[in-house]
Design an enzyme around this catalytic site. Structure first.
Site, mmCIF file in Angstrom:
data_model
loop_
_atom_site.group_PDB
_atom_site.id
_atom_site.type_symbol
_atom_site.label_atom_id
_atom_site.label_comp_id
_atom_site.label_asym_id
_atom_site.label_seq_id
_atom_site.Cartn_x
_atom_site.Cartn_y
_atom_site.Cartn_z
ATOM 1 N N ASP A 13 -9.955 3.137 2.705
ATOM 2 C CA ASP A 13 -10.156 2.455 3.998
ATOM 3 C C ASP A 13 -10.864 3.339 5.033
ATOM 4 O O ASP A 13 -11.789 2.900 5.715
ATOM 5 C CB ASP A 13 -8.809 1.997 4.578
ATOM 6 C CG ASP A 13 -8.287 0.744 3.903
ATOM 7 O OD1 ASP A 13 -9.108 -0.013 3.337
ATOM 8 O OD2 ASP A 13 -7.066 0.519 3.933
ATOM 9 N N LYS A 37 0.808 -1.226 0.000
ATOM 10 C CA LYS A 37 0.000 0.000 0.000
ATOM 11 C C LYS A 37 0.847 1.285 0.000
ATOM 12 O O LYS A 37 0.438 2.298 -0.558
ATOM 13 C CB LYS A 37 -0.938 0.016 1.209
ATOM 14 C CG LYS A 37 -2.117 -0.940 1.078
ATOM 15 C CD LYS A 37 -3.060 -0.783 2.249
ATOM 16 C CE LYS A 37 -4.222 -1.737 2.174
ATOM 17 N NZ LYS A 37 -5.168 -1.569 3.272
HETATM 18 P P1 NAP Z 1 -0.312 -3.266 10.057
HETATM 19 O O1 NAP Z 1 0.016 -2.126 9.157
HETATM 20 O O2 NAP Z 1 0.590 -4.452 10.093
HETATM 21 O O3 NAP Z 1 -0.457 -2.671 11.566
HETATM 22 C C1 NAP Z 1 -0.688 -3.506 12.675
HETATM 23 C C2 NAP Z 1 -0.642 -2.691 13.975
HETATM 24 O O4 NAP Z 1 -0.913 -3.597 15.036
HETATM 25 C C3 NAP Z 1 0.719 -2.063 14.263
HETATM 26 O O5 NAP Z 1 0.531 -0.818 14.895
HETATM 27 C C4 NAP Z 1 1.347 -3.066 15.213
HETATM 28 O O6 NAP Z 1 2.273 -2.500 16.120
HETATM 29 C C5 NAP Z 1 0.127 -3.507 16.018
HETATM 30 N N1 NAP Z 1 0.355 -4.826 16.604
HETATM 31 C C6 NAP Z 1 0.664 -5.984 15.961
HETATM 32 N N2 NAP Z 1 0.811 -6.984 16.854
HETATM 33 C C7 NAP Z 1 0.617 -6.434 18.077
HETATM 34 C C8 NAP Z 1 0.656 -6.957 19.411
HETATM 35 N N3 NAP Z 1 0.947 -8.251 19.642
HETATM 36 N N4 NAP Z 1 0.412 -6.108 20.443
HETATM 37 C C9 NAP Z 1 0.128 -4.806 20.220
HETATM 38 N N5 NAP Z 1 0.095 -4.249 18.976
HETATM 39 C C10 NAP Z 1 0.329 -5.066 17.928
HETATM 40 O O7 NAP Z 1 -1.756 -3.855 9.724
HETATM 41 P P2 NAP Z 1 -3.022 -3.070 9.098
HETATM 42 O O8 NAP Z 1 -3.013 -3.241 7.629
HETATM 43 O O9 NAP Z 1 -3.089 -1.704 9.678
HETATM 44 O O10 NAP Z 1 -4.223 -3.987 9.642
HETATM 45 C C11 NAP Z 1 -4.555 -3.996 11.017
HETATM 46 C C12 NAP Z 1 -5.826 -4.836 11.227
HETATM 47 O O11 NAP Z 1 -6.909 -4.230 10.536
HETATM 48 C C13 NAP Z 1 -5.721 -6.259 10.691
HETATM 49 O O12 NAP Z 1 -6.419 -7.109 11.546
HETATM 50 C C14 NAP Z 1 -6.436 -6.182 9.346
HETATM 51 O O13 NAP Z 1 -7.007 -7.414 8.963
HETATM 52 C C15 NAP Z 1 -7.528 -5.167 9.677
HETATM 53 N N6 NAP Z 1 -8.014 -4.457 8.487
HETATM 54 C C16 NAP Z 1 -9.342 -4.563 8.210
HETATM 55 C C17 NAP Z 1 -9.859 -3.886 7.117
HETATM 56 C C18 NAP Z 1 -11.319 -4.006 6.814
HETATM 57 O O14 NAP Z 1 -11.723 -3.646 5.704
HETATM 58 N N7 NAP Z 1 -12.137 -4.432 7.764
HETATM 59 C C19 NAP Z 1 -9.023 -3.099 6.309
HETATM 60 C C20 NAP Z 1 -7.666 -3.005 6.636
HETATM 61 C C21 NAP Z 1 -7.170 -3.700 7.734
HETATM 62 P P3 NAP Z 1 3.839 -2.337 15.731
HETATM 63 O O15 NAP Z 1 3.885 -1.227 14.737
HETATM 64 O O16 NAP Z 1 4.468 -2.044 17.035
HETATM 65 O O17 NAP Z 1 4.256 -3.656 15.131
#
Ligand code: NAP
Length: 304
Positions: free
Chosen positions: A113, A77
């Protein structure tokens, strides 16, 4: 916005797709192909497994093959912005693109999003940001897109919680620099968190904690009962449809919202950019729910 000649010849099938790594589990093909079928649009949407080193060629192929539009998912992205011609709307602020529109050979990047979640909040729990307060758990791509959108729509108080405080401060600084609004930040370990959270009406889990593919029973380090008694707990996760965290929120008397609505509405925004038409969201939601329940059952079956 719509390329008016795009669907002028009903005998020409237009090609759409999603670029990601991995991409096998993406629900976008089902979502868009359901909408094409329902509206009688001669289009087909396919998943393309694109690794990072092949991204420039994949983007060039949009032009070369005359693809009408593409979604971009993890992990491309941010990096995809280097290879397209222009950013529009939220993509300008977030520097992240989930939708590419091929406008007569010019590739325009959008980020849908944030808007997707706003539509879901209004439609499903009657919540709008103006003058309200919200907490976001995480600072990743989805968290950033949502934070910028909440600020644009007039949120009065925004708290970003992270496991690494420096990442929260970095995002808050970026938002302040671009929009003049400074979100508050804290770590999940902040000792006064339960007391502070009580003043907020919405909490959004934007971490992967609770995803079926991750560890289905994990919960983010934020107790749902910490927010206001009439507050809403929103999980961006849609697989499972109801996470352990949302189940606990319900038991604690909080209203809940899963990530399925955001998924449908961010897709509907992409669909509108490409076709100029409204996605039949009720039909799409039904197809996705059926597919997700099947996946839940398969996963559950495996654990037996
Ligand atoms: P991402 O860019 O990988 O970000 C993940 C975030 O979660 C980061 O801030 C990370 O912290 C934190 N994190 C990961 N493991 C953790 C833990 N064990 N404890 C505390 N914090 C933790 O992912 P993303 O694309 O933003 O997606 C995040 C979530 O949203 C996912 O579940 C995804 O499936 C969902 N999502 C849903 C939609 C929808 O349409 N419904 C769209 C997009 C995303 P660090 O930076 O410290 O690693």
């Amino acid at each position: 916005m719509m390329n008016s000649t795009l669907f002028s010849d009903p005998f020409v099938c237009r090609l759409f797709g999603v670029f990601g790594d991995p991409v096998n589990h993406s629900l976008s093909p089902l979502m868009h192909n359901t909408a094409f079928r329902k509206l009688g649009i001669n289009g087909i949407y396919l998943p393309f497994h694109v690794q990072a080193n092949a991204l420039p060629q994949a983007v060039e192929a949009i032009r070369a093959l005359g693809m009408a539009g593409v979604n971009v998912t993890v992990p491309h992205k941010l990096s995809v912005t280097k290879f397209i011609d222009e950013l529009e709307g939220d993509a300008v602020l977030t520097g992240s693109v989930n939708t590419i529109h091929n406008n007569n050979g010019r590739l325009i990047g959008h980020s849908t999003d944030g808007l997707g979640l706003m539509r879901s909040l209004v439609e499903e729990v009657d919540w709008s940001p103006r003058g309200e307060s919200a907490i976001i758990l995480g600072t990743g791509g989805a968290a950033a897109a949502i934070a910028y959108r909440l600020v644009q729509e007039g949120i009065s108080r925004l708290l970003i919680l992270t496991r690494s405080e420096s990442k929260g401060v970095e995002l808050a600084d970026a938002i302040h620099g671009k929009m003049g609004f400074r979100p508050e930040t804290a770590s999940f370990n902040y000792p006064e968190l339960a007391r502070l959270a009580r003043r907020f009406t919405l909490v959004i889990n934007a971490t992967p904690l609770g995803m079926l593919s991750h560890n289905g029973e994990a919960e983010p380090p934020f107790a749902p009962e910490w927010i206001a008694p009439d507050g809403i707990c929103c999980d961006l996760i849609y697989n499972p449809l109801e996470t352990a965290w949302l189940r606990r929120a319900k038991i604690q008397g909080r209203r809940t919202l899963s990530g399925l609505g955001m998924l449908v509405h961010q897709g509907a925004e992409s669909f509108k950019i490409w076709t100029g038409q409204e996605m039949p969201t009720a039909d799409v939601r039904e197809s996705l729910t059926e597919q997700l329940l099947m996946r839940d059952n398969l996963q559950f079956g495996k654990k037996q």
